[in-house]
Scaffold this motif. Structure first.
Motif, PDB file in Angstrom:
ATOM      1  N   LEU A  75       0.594  -1.212   0.020  1.00 49.28           N
ATOM      2  CA  LEU A  75       0.039  -0.091  -0.114  1.00 49.28           C
ATOM      3  C   LEU A  75       0.703   1.272  -0.031  1.00 49.28           C
ATOM      4  O   LEU A  75       0.520   2.187  -0.586  1.00 49.28           O
ATOM      5  CB  LEU A  75      -0.840   0.013   1.313  1.00 49.28           C
ATOM      6  N   GLN A  78       1.726   2.167  -3.524  1.00 55.38           N
ATOM      7  CA  GLN A  78       0.543   2.418  -3.886  1.00 55.38           C
ATOM      8  C   GLN A  78       0.086   3.783  -3.669  1.00 55.38           C
ATOM      9  O   GLN A  78      -0.054   4.504  -4.607  1.00 55.38           O
ATOM     10  CB  GLN A  78      -0.648   1.452  -3.815  1.00 55.38           C
ATOM     11  N   HIS A  79       0.250   4.124  -2.593  1.00 52.65           N
ATOM     12  CA  HIS A  79      -0.054   5.438  -2.048  1.00 52.65           C
ATOM     13  C   HIS A  79       0.946   6.471  -2.788  1.00 52.65           C
ATOM     14  O   HIS A  79       0.636   7.577  -3.103  1.00 52.65           O
ATOM     15  CB  HIS A  79       0.048   5.636  -0.542  1.00 52.65           C
ATOM     16  N   LYS A 110      -8.720  -2.023  -6.861  1.00 54.84           N
ATOM     17  CA  LYS A 110      -8.481  -3.091  -5.933  1.00 54.84           C
ATOM     18  C   LYS A 110      -9.447  -3.976  -5.651  1.00 54.84           C
ATOM     19  O   LYS A 110     -10.652  -3.746  -6.329  1.00 54.84           O
ATOM     20  CB  LYS A 110      -8.492  -2.061  -4.250  1.00 54.84           C
ATOM     21  N   ASN A 114     -12.037  -4.430  -0.522  1.00 48.95           N
ATOM     22  CA  ASN A 114     -11.150  -3.149   0.001  1.00 48.95           C
ATOM     23  C   ASN A 114     -11.985  -1.940  -0.183  1.00 48.95           C
ATOM     24  O   ASN A 114     -11.433  -0.973   0.379  1.00 48.95           O
ATOM     25  CB  ASN A 114      -9.927  -3.026  -1.093  1.00 48.95           C
ATOM     26  N   GLU A 163     -12.257   3.649  -0.094  1.00 48.62           N
ATOM     27  CA  GLU A 163     -11.408   2.500   0.084  1.00 48.62           C
ATOM     28  C   GLU A 163     -11.063   2.311   1.772  1.00 48.62           C
ATOM     29  O   GLU A 163     -10.852   3.248   2.473  1.00 48.62           O
ATOM     30  CB  GLU A 163     -10.011   3.033  -0.493  1.00 48.62           C
ATOM     31  N   ASP A 165      -8.102   1.872   3.172  1.00 54.10           N
ATOM     32  CA  ASP A 165      -6.991   2.452   3.605  1.00 54.10           C
ATOM     33  C   ASP A 165      -7.117   3.714   3.927  1.00 54.10           C
ATOM     34  O   ASP A 165      -6.366   4.571   4.507  1.00 54.10           O
ATOM     35  CB  ASP A 165      -5.641   2.099   2.953  1.00 54.10           C
ATOM     36  N   ASN A 215      -2.767  -4.020  -7.456  1.00 51.56           N
ATOM     37  CA  ASN A 215      -1.925  -4.674  -6.383  1.00 51.56           C
ATOM     38  C   ASN A 215      -1.653  -5.946  -7.061  1.00 51.56           C
ATOM     39  O   ASN A 215      -2.230  -6.689  -7.878  1.00 51.56           O
ATOM     40  CB  ASN A 215      -2.351  -4.778  -5.037  1.00 51.56           C
TER      41      ASN A 215
END
Length: 660
Positions: A75, A78-79, A110, A114, A163, A165, A215
């Motif tokens: 992550l 990805q961020h 995702k 997620n 999402e 996260d 991912n």
């Protein structure tokens, strides 16, 4: 219309707009990625920390004629791509007077679980009988679920992504109260909230975008398990590619335990008129008894009682699925989700009962929170990756650690590429062997001068590590090294017990330093403390070996207690090692040494993060210097100046600490 910019023009413009400076390795990588995309050749490119590899593949991706997918393992990366690199790159492209028509649209995609599910939030969570309950769970769980529901509704109002996260801090159990997996989902056409659905909105945006960031797991499900998750694409760039086989394996791993089967049976009773749900409950009891009789570990042959129980579960789940009424347009969500749970049980039990040579089956040990469970994973993943990804798409693999033992062959083979298909130098592509495209390997180097910035110290004088924990000599060595460095130490240990023992010894003998151990607090909090005070040590296990970025004075000593070979009783890796031996290969080198080399390279990579960093990687396992396989492991590490002299290292650490 003006000509589209070349990759070097756009890269130079982007780097300048971002206030940076082009590096030779970055330009070389961008040109190689462009060549691979245009010539339809696979590419493995090793780019050291600080090369600027994300821009080196993002720029060619924006310029490519067809859609490109970028897949990451973590992550954090990805961020970085979505929150920092891509927005700045797009802004630079739009502001730059370079002409041409560059499609800068991008999206994040995702797996469905997620994203928060509006149906589950607004209509409730199925109870044990499958009826939807809008009431909140009791206690702290209910309080957290209410917070997550409130957050999700605010995301709808603010056009957010929903999402996981981005959600308030939560546990897996709490998140399951506001999300669904793909089997439980009603589908956009049948769900009353389909137009607002976060997952559907993300999918629609992906269909409209030129670049998709996802991912490794979703890529594996889409390409390798043939479950359509990602819109059609031409090229995939796999960053953090050293993690790919592990993530693909995880995506293809299934688990089964008696309580899960029992719960699926209870939820089915509300929707089925016959005895099929009761039969599934009886099969759950048989599975529980069989698991209780079996021993944890890998099964070379499934015990007869366990095999019979799996067949019972498989057949009962199949009958249960068939007994469900057909869903109409106004499908009941409780029915859909209960049926999805039974389908999941059936698919897993069927796979386990088949006892295929291509799978590895084992039973995990139970814990206080989790009962023993059966697990099944693929023996290898290179075959499916070759057949279902490498033959259809152009793939660019990139990471700071792709060359093991000084060569790409080990990693290339693990992902499905054959040595006979490799293109060397500027040679023309060889005739394809089978269906896969040719591939090239490229090391663009590192902007860091490891020979001047870092020392690799191997404590050759210590006894080899044993099973009884750390020796007193190793504890003394740790304390003396930490003392010379005056803290500033990241300790990477093979077990939580070893990390805690080392932390306790340092606290007792060097009380003027701050010593933190993994588990003392959440990892972000520990990392913040570590960065905040240079006279600090942070000791931990696997999650610290990769991804922790602590440049500067914070970290001048990386301690590694032993070569990180997999545990001998690791069911999957031991099965892979045995299979390699039976195929006439060297299972130890192909599996155990490769596993250790990757982790050593990643752990050593925590030390030098900028061109001004200095320090020592201290490996307290003499086998790195004395064993025959030591040269392979050392060749997998950055080219640091190497010594086995403890006095030299202590003096170097003291000079570094005195300079600060």
């Amino acid at each position: 219309m003006p000509d589209a910019p070349t990759v070097t023009e756009l890269l130079a413009t982007a780097v300048a707009a971002l206030g940076g400076q082009e590096r030779p390795g970055q330009v070389q990588m961008a040109e190689a990625v462009t060549h691979a995309m245009e010539q339809e050749e696979h590419l493995l490119v090793q780019a050291g920390t600080g090369t600027g590899k994300s821009l080196a593949y993002l720029v060619p991706s924006l310029l490519h004629k067809d859609r490109v997918v970028v897949a990451t393992a973590t992550l954090a990366l990805q961020h970085q791509l979505v929150e920092r690199d891509l927005p700045r790159l797009v802004e630079a492209v739009k502001a730059a007077p370079i002409g041409g028509d560059v499609d800068t649209s991008y999206a994040v995609l995702k797996g469905r679980s997620n994203y928060a599910c509006l149906h589950r939030i607004r209509e409730g969570v199925p109870d044990e009988q499958g009826a939807l309950e809008v009431v909140l769970p009791e206690g702290s769980l209910g309080k957290k679920v209410l917070e997550l529901r409130t957050w999700a509704e605010a995301e709808v109002e603010g056009k957010g992504s929903g999402e996981r996260d981005r959600a308030p801090r939560h546990t897996d159990r709490e998140w399951r109260q506001v999300s669904v997996n793909h089997r439980e989902c009603l589908g956009a056409a049948k769900c009353p909230f389909g137009q607002e659905c976060f997952a559907e909105v993300a999918k629609e945006k992906a269909h409209r975008s030129h670049l998709i960031v996802t991912n490794h797991s979703l890529l594996a499900i889409d390409a390798i398990e043939s479950v359509p998750m990602i819109p059609d694409y031409d090229v995939v760039v796999i960053d953090e590619a050293h993690e790919l086989t592990t993530r693909v394996t995880q995506a293809a791993t299934d688990e089964l335990w008696a309580a899960e089967v029992e719960r699926a049976a209870r939820r089915s009773q509300r929707h089925i008129e016959g005895d099929q749900a009761n039969d599934l409950a009886d099969a759950a009891d048989a599975l529980r008894d069989a698991i209780a009789e079996a021993s944890p570990g890998r099964f070379d042959r499934i015990p007869e009682e366990l095999s019979d129980a799996l067949v019972l579960v498989r057949d009962a789940a199949r009958a249960c699925v068939s007994a469900y009424p057909k869903a109409g347009e106004d499908a009941d969500a409780g029915l859909t989700q209960a049926k999805g749970a039974v389908q999941e049980v059936f698919a897993t039990a069927e796979r386990m009962a088949a006892d295929l040579d291509s799978d590895v089956l084992w039973m995990s040990e139970g814990t206080e929170r989790m009962p023993p469970r059966l697990c099944v994973a693929p023996l290898q993943v290179w075959g499916p990756m070759r057949d279902r990804l490498l033959t259809d798409k152009t793939v660019v693999f990139t990471s700071a650690t792709l060359m093991l033992g000084g060569d790409f062959a080990t990693v290339a083979t693990s992902v499905g590429l054959k040595p006979s298909e490799r293109v060397l130098g500027s040679d023309a592509a060889p005739a394809p062997s089978g269906d896969a495209m040719p591939w090239r390997g490229l090391d663009v180097g590192s902007p860091f001068d490891y020979g001047r910035q870092a020392i690799l110290y191997v404590a050759k004088h210590l006894p080899p590590p044993g099973r009884d924990g750390m020796s007193s000599a190793m504890v003394d060595e740790i304390v003396e090294l930490v003392d010379a460095a005056e803290g500033r130490t990241l300790g990477l240990f093979s077990s939580r017990r070893a990390a805690e023992a080392a932390a306790e010894a340092v606290r007792e003998r060097l009380p003027h330093l701050t010593t933190l151990a993994q588990g003392d607090a959440q990892l972000p909090e520990l990392a913040a403390q570590f960065v905040g005070d240079p006279h600090t040590c942070l000791f931990g296990t696997l999650s610290l070996w990769q991804g922790l970025d602590v440049p500067g004075d914070t970290c001048q000593l990386v301690l590694i207690d032993r070569i990180p070979f997999p545990r001998p009783d690791d069911p999957l890796l031991s099965a892979r090692q045995k299979a390699a031996d039976q195929a006439g290969g060297n299972g130890f080198m192909q599996v155990a040494a490769t596993h250790a080399a990757l982790l050593l390279a990643q752990g050593s990579g925590r030390l030098i993060r900028t061109s001004t960093d200095r320090g020592v990687v201290a490996v307290l396992d003499p086998r790195l210097a004395t064993a025959r396989y030591g040269s392979f492991l050392r060749a997998s590490l950055p080219p640091m100046w190497t010594t086995t002299d403890p006095a030299v290292v202590r003096q170097a650490l003291k000079r570094l600490s005195a300079d600060r």
